[in-house]
Design a protein around this motif. Structure first.
Motif, PDB file in Angstrom:
ATOM      1  N   THR A 226       1.952  -2.394  15.242  1.00  0.00           N
ATOM      2  CA  THR A 226       2.969  -2.349  14.187  1.00  0.00           C
ATOM      3  C   THR A 226       2.291  -2.315  12.808  1.00  0.00           C
ATOM      4  O   THR A 226       2.698  -1.564  11.917  1.00  0.00           O
ATOM      5  CB  THR A 226       3.888  -3.588  14.281  1.00  0.00           C
ATOM      6  OG1 THR A 226       4.345  -3.679  15.623  1.00  0.00           O
ATOM      7  CG2 THR A 226       5.069  -3.494  13.342  1.00  0.00           C
ATOM      8  N   PHE A 227       1.253  -3.135  12.652  1.00  0.00           N
ATOM      9  CA  PHE A 227       0.518  -3.171  11.374  1.00  0.00           C
ATOM     10  C   PHE A 227      -0.093  -1.802  11.067  1.00  0.00           C
ATOM     11  O   PHE A 227       0.007  -1.298   9.952  1.00  0.00           O
ATOM     12  CB  PHE A 227      -0.579  -4.252  11.445  1.00  0.00           C
ATOM     13  CG  PHE A 227      -1.384  -4.405  10.184  1.00  0.00           C
ATOM     14  CD1 PHE A 227      -0.865  -5.110   9.097  1.00  0.00           C
ATOM     15  CD2 PHE A 227      -2.654  -3.859  10.077  1.00  0.00           C
ATOM     16  CE1 PHE A 227      -1.609  -5.262   7.916  1.00  0.00           C
ATOM     17  CE2 PHE A 227      -3.407  -4.014   8.908  1.00  0.00           C
ATOM     18  CZ  PHE A 227      -2.879  -4.706   7.833  1.00  0.00           C
TER      19      PHE A 227
ATOM     20  N   ASN B 234       0.129  -6.241   2.980  1.00  0.00           N
ATOM     21  CA  ASN B 234      -1.173  -5.786   3.463  1.00  0.00           C
ATOM     22  C   ASN B 234      -1.863  -6.807   4.358  1.00  0.00           C
ATOM     23  O   ASN B 234      -3.038  -6.681   4.638  1.00  0.00           O
ATOM     24  CB  ASN B 234      -2.080  -5.498   2.259  1.00  0.00           C
ATOM     25  CG  ASN B 234      -1.643  -4.242   1.556  1.00  0.00           C
ATOM     26  OD1 ASN B 234      -0.800  -3.514   2.071  1.00  0.00           O
ATOM     27  ND2 ASN B 234      -2.196  -4.006   0.392  1.00  0.00           N
ATOM     28  N   THR B 235      -1.120  -7.845   4.715  1.00  0.00           N
ATOM     29  CA  THR B 235      -1.713  -8.905   5.521  1.00  0.00           C
ATOM     30  C   THR B 235      -0.882  -9.148   6.767  1.00  0.00           C
ATOM     31  O   THR B 235       0.346  -9.110   6.703  1.00  0.00           O
ATOM     32  CB  THR B 235      -1.759 -10.218   4.705  1.00  0.00           C
ATOM     33  OG1 THR B 235      -2.319  -9.940   3.446  1.00  0.00           O
ATOM     34  CG2 THR B 235      -2.595 -11.268   5.414  1.00  0.00           C
ATOM     35  N   LEU B 236      -1.574  -9.366   7.859  1.00  0.00           N
ATOM     36  CA  LEU B 236      -0.886  -9.690   9.114  1.00  0.00           C
ATOM     37  C   LEU B 236      -1.436 -11.032   9.598  1.00  0.00           C
ATOM     38  O   LEU B 236      -2.656 -11.215   9.667  1.00  0.00           O
ATOM     39  CB  LEU B 236      -1.187  -8.594  10.143  1.00  0.00           C
ATOM     40  CG  LEU B 236      -0.812  -8.862  11.600  1.00  0.00           C
ATOM     41  CD1 LEU B 236       0.694  -8.855  11.778  1.00  0.00           C
ATOM     42  CD2 LEU B 236      -1.447  -7.788  12.496  1.00  0.00           C
TER      43      LEU B 236
ATOM     44  N   HIS C 267       0.229   0.818   8.066  1.00  0.00           N
ATOM     45  CA  HIS C 267      -1.009   1.075   7.298  1.00  0.00           C
ATOM     46  C   HIS C 267      -1.930   1.953   8.137  1.00  0.00           C
ATOM     47  O   HIS C 267      -2.864   1.464   8.760  1.00  0.00           O
ATOM     48  CB  HIS C 267      -1.729  -0.252   6.991  1.00  0.00           C
ATOM     49  CG  HIS C 267      -0.879  -1.225   6.249  1.00  0.00           C
ATOM     50  ND1 HIS C 267      -0.552  -1.095   4.926  1.00  0.00           N
ATOM     51  CD2 HIS C 267      -0.257  -2.360   6.668  1.00  0.00           C
ATOM     52  CE1 HIS C 267       0.217  -2.096   4.545  1.00  0.00           C
ATOM     53  NE2 HIS C 267       0.414  -2.872   5.578  1.00  0.00           N
TER      54      HIS C 267
ATOM     55  N   ARG D 212       1.432  -6.506  17.795  1.00  0.00           N
ATOM     56  CA  ARG D 212       1.496  -6.782  16.352  1.00  0.00           C
ATOM     57  C   ARG D 212       0.502  -5.902  15.592  1.00  0.00           C
ATOM     58  O   ARG D 212       0.795  -5.420  14.498  1.00  0.00           O
ATOM     59  CB  ARG D 212       1.209  -8.269  16.086  1.00  0.00           C
ATOM     60  CG  ARG D 212       2.238  -9.249  16.684  1.00  0.00           C
ATOM     61  CD  ARG D 212       3.539  -9.302  15.892  1.00  0.00           C
ATOM     62  NE  ARG D 212       3.337  -9.615  14.493  1.00  0.00           N
ATOM     63  CZ  ARG D 212       3.205 -10.848  13.986  1.00  0.00           C
ATOM     64  NH1 ARG D 212       3.250 -11.883  14.792  1.00  0.00           N
ATOM     65  NH2 ARG D 212       3.044 -11.027  12.694  1.00  0.00           N
TER      66      ARG D 212
END
Lengths: 112, 140
Positions: B25-26, B3-5, B30, B22
């Motif tokens: 993609t996240f 759950n973290t980028l 989500h 990025r």
């Protein structure tokens, strides 16, 4: 990425913007629009139906050009803003500065 | 997917494209509403370009860290940089009401960030600006 497709309908220059109008891409729109304004192009239609994203650098270019177009008694119309782009215009108080219409047909009518 | 980028970039505008990819993609992993995705993309774009364009007194390479975390019903974005101290909360309000001829050009970036976020917290610690933004999530 920003793609600018330019066409001419009688005395109206039509620019269709596709992609993102952000810090990296706004200078290419600025170059294109300044070039048109310097050639005394008085009627501009910006089709934003495929514009996915706008940041303050994009707003900056649009405001600068709107001032120059007004200064030469021209007219600029924007069409078909996506909801997120419309939302940014509202937050910036830009909806009162621009003529925004739902289609290019309506914009061409308004510009004639 | 976590759950973290976390994204590390150099202080070059060309790096914004990497940030954008990025984030996409996240958000594929989500899913969020268009409104929330746009808010995160826009706030990060505005703040990072501000740091790169106005933050550094030298021409050296600097690293900027961006962390995005999904915590319950909020997206928490933390931006950390070693640029000169700048607290966006103290920036003057933007003019959003004057007519065209009187409307100043520029100064809207921070205004948009303030409008897009639910809370904004700034601190300067260990010679770093640390800005934390929170944006409430909604049904995608």
């Amino acid at each position: 990425m920003l793609e600018i497709v330019q066409s001419q309908q009688n005395d109206i220059a039509i620019l269709s913007l596709q992609g993102r109008l952000d810090t990296n891409t706004s200078s290419s729109l600025e170059t294109t629009l300044v070039d048109l304004v310097e050639k005394s192009q008085k009627k501009l239609l910006l089709d934003l139906s495929a514009l996915e994203f706008i940041s303050s650098s994009g707003l900056r270019v649009l405001l600068m050009i709107a001032k120059r177009v007004k200064g030469m008694d021209g007219k600029m119309v924007l069409t078909s803003l996506k909801s997120n782009v419309q939302n940014v215009f509202e937050m910036a108080g830009f909806t009162m500065l621009f003529t925004i219409l739902p289609s290019n047909e309506k914009a061409i009518e308004a510009l004639q | 997917m976590k759950n973290t980028l976390t994204i590390h970039i150099q202080n070059r505008l060309s790096e914004l494209e990497k940030v954008n990819q990025r984030l996409q993609t996240f958000f594929n992993a989500h899913p969020q509403s268009m409104h929330v995705r746009n808010a995160v993309h826009l706030a990060i774009d505005e703040l990072i370009s501000n740091i790169i364009l106005h933050g550094y007194a030298d021409r050296a390479d600097h690293q900027i860290e961006i962390r995005v975390a999904l915590v319950e019903d909020q997206l928490v974005v933390k931006i950390e940089d070693d640029a000169r101290p700048f607290n966006p909360l103290t920036a003057l309000p933007a003019d959003t009401e004057s007519p065209l001829s009187e409307r100043p050009i520029g100064g809207l970036g921070i205004h948009l960030v303030r409008n897009l976020t639910d809370t904004l917290h700034y601190e300067y610690r260990n010679q770093h600006n640390v800005l934390t933004l929170k944006i409430a999530t909604e049904e995608p």
